[in-house]
Design a protein around this motif. Structure first.
Motif, mmCIF file in Angstrom:
data_model
loop_
_atom_site.group_PDB
_atom_site.id
_atom_site.type_symbol
_atom_site.label_atom_id
_atom_site.label_comp_id
_atom_site.label_asym_id
_atom_site.label_seq_id
_atom_site.Cartn_x
_atom_site.Cartn_y
_atom_site.Cartn_z
ATOM 1 N N ILE A 103 0.875 -1.171 0.000
ATOM 2 C CA ILE A 103 0.000 0.000 0.000
ATOM 3 C C ILE A 103 0.912 1.220 0.000
ATOM 4 C CG2 ILE A 103 -1.797 1.281 1.200
ATOM 5 C CD1 ILE A 103 -2.687 -1.337 2.489
ATOM 6 N N SER A 104 0.842 1.992 -1.061
ATOM 7 C CA SER A 104 1.732 3.138 -1.207
ATOM 8 C C SER A 104 1.390 4.234 -0.201
ATOM 9 C CB SER A 104 1.630 3.694 -2.622
ATOM 10 O OG SER A 104 2.313 4.923 -2.728
ATOM 11 N N SER A 105 2.416 4.890 0.322
ATOM 12 C CA SER A 105 2.178 6.007 1.236
ATOM 13 C C SER A 105 1.896 7.299 0.478
ATOM 14 C CB SER A 105 3.387 6.205 2.155
ATOM 15 O OG SER A 105 4.537 6.541 1.388
ATOM 16 N N SER A 106 2.176 7.315 -0.821
ATOM 17 C CA SER A 106 2.009 8.556 -1.579
ATOM 18 C C SER A 106 0.563 8.770 -2.028
ATOM 19 C CB SER A 106 2.932 8.562 -2.797
ATOM 20 O OG SER A 106 2.634 7.485 -3.660
ATOM 21 N N ASP A 107 -0.084 7.696 -2.495
ATOM 22 C CA ASP A 107 -1.450 7.869 -2.992
ATOM 23 C C ASP A 107 -2.418 6.802 -2.487
ATOM 24 O OD1 ASP A 107 -0.801 6.563 -6.372
ATOM 25 O OD2 ASP A 107 -0.660 5.641 -4.391
ATOM 26 N N GLY A 108 -1.925 5.896 -1.633
ATOM 27 C CA GLY A 108 -2.803 4.881 -1.071
ATOM 28 C C GLY A 108 -3.126 3.738 -2.005
ATOM 29 N N SER A 109 -2.558 3.756 -3.205
ATOM 30 C CA SER A 109 -2.826 2.663 -4.135
ATOM 31 C C SER A 109 -2.139 1.393 -3.640
ATOM 32 C CB SER A 109 -2.327 3.013 -5.530
ATOM 33 O OG SER A 109 -0.927 3.237 -5.517
ATOM 34 N N THR A 110 -2.641 0.254 -4.096
ATOM 35 C CA THR A 110 -2.104 -1.035 -3.666
ATOM 36 C C THR A 110 -1.580 -1.808 -4.868
ATOM 37 O OG1 THR A 110 -3.716 -1.093 -1.872
ATOM 38 C CG2 THR A 110 -2.560 -3.138 -2.377
ATOM 39 N N LEU A 111 -0.375 -2.309 -4.729
ATOM 40 C CA LEU A 111 0.237 -3.148 -5.748
ATOM 41 C C LEU A 111 0.260 -4.587 -5.253
ATOM 42 C CD1 LEU A 111 3.335 -0.883 -6.527
ATOM 43 C CD2 LEU A 111 1.150 -0.937 -7.742
ATOM 44 N N TYR A 112 0.100 -5.521 -6.193
ATOM 45 C CA TYR A 112 0.102 -6.933 -5.844
ATOM 46 C C TYR A 112 1.069 -7.697 -6.745
ATOM 47 C CZ TYR A 112 -4.218 -5.962 -3.314
ATOM 48 O OH TYR A 112 -5.154 -5.451 -2.447
ATOM 49 N N ALA A 113 1.655 -8.727 -6.187
ATOM 50 C CA ALA A 113 2.424 -9.653 -7.005
ATOM 51 C C ALA A 113 1.474 -10.369 -7.959
ATOM 52 C CB ALA A 113 3.140 -10.665 -6.111
ATOM 53 N N ASP A 114 1.962 -10.690 -9.137
ATOM 54 C CA ASP A 114 1.116 -11.362 -10.129
ATOM 55 C C ASP A 114 0.549 -12.669 -9.588
ATOM 56 O OD1 ASP A 114 3.112 -10.420 -13.055
ATOM 57 O OD2 ASP A 114 1.531 -9.358 -11.966
ATOM 58 N N SER A 115 1.318 -13.330 -8.741
ATOM 59 C CA SER A 115 0.905 -14.636 -8.234
ATOM 60 C C SER A 115 -0.303 -14.566 -7.310
ATOM 61 C CB SER A 115 2.067 -15.310 -7.508
ATOM 62 O OG SER A 115 2.536 -14.496 -6.454
#
Length: 120
Positions: free
Chosen positions: A51-63
């Motif tokens: 969860i990014s601290s800059s914009d709150g977006s969330t990234l996930y591993a492809d798996s």
């Protein structure tokens, strides 16, 4: 004292679900990037979500895309990882970690980890 404490791990059958929690103390989570990582036996640690601290977006591993969901409850100073449709290859020790930077590239603090085992 800065502390991260994970909980919620355990044994689950393939296709099942678990929700991991990571309670923070000594600081507030809302100003940090928050990551979940995992390490399986004999394998390198890998990032699961951030969860990014800059914009709150969330990234996930492809798996784990489409199966795992990371979230944050600022009022409880706790982050969660909802894991659905679990597979045996998800078996690992799961760690939460936080970083003052915008992404979870070099975490500053780590939890102690919680074991997740997916097996029939």
């Amino acid at each position: 004292q800065v502390q991260l404490v994970e909980s919620g791990g355990g044994l689950v059958q393939p296709g099942g679900s678990l929700r991991l929690s990571c309670a923070a103390s000594g600081f507030t989570l809302d100003s940090y990037a928050i990551g979940w990582f995992r390490q399986a036996p004999g394998k390198e640690r890998e990032g699961v979500s951030c969860i990014s601290s800059s914009d709150g977006s969330t990234l996930y591993a492809d798996s784990v895309k489409g199966r795992f969901t990371a979230s944050r409850d600022n009022a409880k100073n706790t982050v969660y990882l909802q894991m659905n449709s679990l597979k045996p290859e998800d078996t690992a020790v799961y760690y939460c970690a936080v970083e003052t930077g915008p992404l979870c590239e070099r975490p500053d603090y780590w939890g102690q980890g919680t074991q997740v085992t997916v097996s029939s």
